[in-house]
Motif scaffolding. Sequence first.
Motif, PDB file in Angstrom:
ATOM      1  N   SER A  37       1.157  -1.664   0.342  1.00 13.05           N
ATOM      2  CA  SER A  37       0.169   0.130   0.190  1.00 13.05           C
ATOM      3  C   SER A  37       0.885   0.945   0.276  1.00 13.05           C
ATOM      4  O   SER A  37       2.089   0.804  -0.148  1.00 13.05           O
ATOM      5  N   HIS A  44      -2.012   1.511   9.626  1.00 14.24           N
ATOM      6  CA  HIS A  44      -1.589   0.230   9.733  1.00 14.24           C
ATOM      7  C   HIS A  44      -2.379   0.081  11.078  1.00 14.24           C
ATOM      8  O   HIS A  44      -2.993  -0.836  11.596  1.00 14.24           O
ATOM      9  N   SER A  75      -3.532   4.577   2.295  1.00 11.46           N
ATOM     10  CA  SER A  75      -4.265   3.748   3.524  1.00 11.46           C
ATOM     11  C   SER A  75      -5.395   4.708   4.163  1.00 11.46           C
ATOM     12  O   SER A  75      -6.067   3.918   5.312  1.00 11.46           O
TER      13      SER A  75
END
Length: 159
Positions: A37, A44, A75
């Motif tokens: 990503s 995360h 993200s």
Amino acid sequence: MDIRVGCGYDVHALAEGLRLVLCGVEVPHTKGCVAHSDGDVAIHAICDALLGALALGDIGKLFPDSDAKYKGIDSTLLLNEVVELIRSKGYSINNIDCTIAMQRPKLRPYIDTMRARLAEVMGIAVERVSIKATTTEHLGFEGREEGVSATAVVLLIEA
Ligand code: MG
């Protein structure tokens, strides 16, 4: 009323010439995170904390890095999806506390922008979003500038 706590942890390696994106904010630096990503290690960790609070698995289960559709993905889109999932289960986010560990650059100038960005993505008040940064005093992989780690804790309340 049910309350749930969740914790998350993530690590990414750093490499020269890549973008460094933390909490949805691009931070000027010579190195960025190596990832499938955009490598936003803080988001995360926050996603894993949110998922962990409701025992819904982890970010790798929801968004497998074997899936080409997540290649280079922003993200904040993943975080938004996780928050929607949490809400669909009947919970709201009380607060989030995240710590990013990296030696350089100093993140302080970006912290408030990061908090505002995350609050916007999650649809919660900025006062409920804490982002902290620390060096590791040149110790370990963060201290050697080989990588960056992030931890996050969240508290969810049944709506
Ligand atoms: Mg990651």
